[in-house]
Scaffold this active site. Structure first.
Site, PDB file in Angstrom:
ATOM      1  N   CYS A  81       0.829  -1.309   0.017  1.00 52.86           N
ATOM      2  CA  CYS A  81      -0.003   0.146  -0.155  1.00 52.86           C
ATOM      3  C   CYS A  81       0.783   1.509  -0.088  1.00 52.86           C
ATOM      4  O   CYS A  81       1.547   1.561  -0.955  1.00 52.86           O
ATOM      5  CB  CYS A  81      -1.230  -0.011   1.224  1.00 52.86           C
ATOM      6  SG  CYS A  81      -2.429   0.995   0.817  1.00 52.86           S
ATOM      7  N   HIS A 193      -3.807  -4.808  -0.211  1.00 55.70           N
ATOM      8  CA  HIS A 193      -3.356  -5.354   0.885  1.00 55.70           C
ATOM      9  C   HIS A 193      -3.460  -6.977   0.880  1.00 55.70           C
ATOM     10  O   HIS A 193      -4.509  -7.357   0.774  1.00 55.70           O
ATOM     11  CB  HIS A 193      -4.366  -4.854   2.013  1.00 55.70           C
ATOM     12  CG  HIS A 193      -4.132  -3.514   2.365  1.00 55.70           C
ATOM     13  ND1 HIS A 193      -3.093  -3.141   3.251  1.00 55.70           N
ATOM     14  CD2 HIS A 193      -4.659  -2.540   2.010  1.00 55.70           C
ATOM     15  CE1 HIS A 193      -3.314  -1.678   3.586  1.00 55.70           C
ATOM     16  NE2 HIS A 193      -4.265  -1.457   2.621  1.00 55.70           N
ATOM     17  N   GLU A 195      -2.445  -9.073   3.002  1.00 60.74           N
ATOM     18  CA  GLU A 195      -3.112  -9.587   4.244  1.00 60.74           C
ATOM     19  C   GLU A 195      -4.466  -9.446   4.345  1.00 60.74           C
ATOM     20  O   GLU A 195      -4.997  -9.992   5.275  1.00 60.74           O
ATOM     21  CB  GLU A 195      -2.111  -8.718   5.275  1.00 60.74           C
ATOM     22  CG  GLU A 195      -2.701  -7.350   5.610  1.00 60.74           C
ATOM     23  CD  GLU A 195      -2.315  -6.309   4.966  1.00 60.74           C
ATOM     24  OE1 GLU A 195      -2.361  -5.066   5.071  1.00 60.74           O
ATOM     25  OE2 GLU A 195      -1.806  -6.478   3.554  1.00 60.74           O
TER      26      GLU A 195
END
Length: 213
Positions: A81, A193, A195
């Protein structure tokens, strides 16, 4: 088990990045310590918020020097990001023009889109032979941002000259075309992202871990 440091410089989804990397088999430490960041098999640079504030935090922990030294030694770094955005030369947000790490030429600027922020799931257009996106054709990833890199000079015809192989760039669209990922030797990055991107994000992190020596 690969040792990965998630760099703590006061910005980023540190714990979610730590959990996601741990789930795919990494030995993860969250720290601001430059020595640990240098010695790890892989370094992850997360980031949320404003470009200039992230750069201030990064400089406070010698982040640009650590990133530069790792790359000079061919040691992998993954930006996520705003952690991707600060790898470029400059960021222009709210009229403020801030200097980035300068690993790649290019400017982070507002996306030209009718709805901002770009928040939610989106597909990406990855290049053939991509390592990060291997096995992920047609998958969707989770984005949250209003700024991005809309031109990548190193890959443009007549762009910045270099004897080196140009980076492999992945693109996405949200009213505007922007860089969604970059693979450049030991330096990799994603605007989205991983994650927060479910199974697709886990596979991308697994692909990255497999590049670590």
């Amino acid at each position: 088990m690969k040792k990965v440091v998630v760099l703590d410089y006061g910005s980023g989804n540190l714990r979610s990045a730590e959990r996601a990397l741990s789930r795919v088999g990494a030995d993860v430490t969250v720290t601001a310590d430059p020595h640990e960041a240098m010695e790890a098999d892989g370094l992850v640079v997360p980031g949320v918020g404003a470009f200039a504030a992230c750069m201030d935090g990064l400089r406070a922990v010698d982040g640009p020097k650590v990133i530069g030294r790792r790359l000079a030694g061919g040691r992998p770094v993954l930006g996520i990001c705003v952690g991707m955005q600060i790898l470029f030369e400059r960021g222009v947000e709210h009229g403020q023009d801030a200097e980035g790490c300068g690993e790649w030429p290019g400017v982070v600027e507002p996306l030209q889109a009718p709805v901002l922020p770009h928040m939610g799931w989106n597909t990406v257009d990855s290049p053939e032979g991509s390592t990060l996106f291997a096995g992920l054709e047609g998958q969707r990833f989770y984005f949250v941002h209003s700024y991005g890199v809309r031109r990548f000079p190193l890959t443009e015809v007549g762009g910045v000259p270099s004897r080196l192989t140009p980076p492999a760039v992945t693109w996405a669209e949200h009213g505007d075309r922007f860089v969604a990922g970059v693979e450049n030797g030991p330096l990799s990055a994603t605007q989205f992202h991983p994650e927060k991107s479910g199974d697709a994000g886990a596979q991308l992190l697994t692909n990255w871990l497999q590049t670590l020596d």
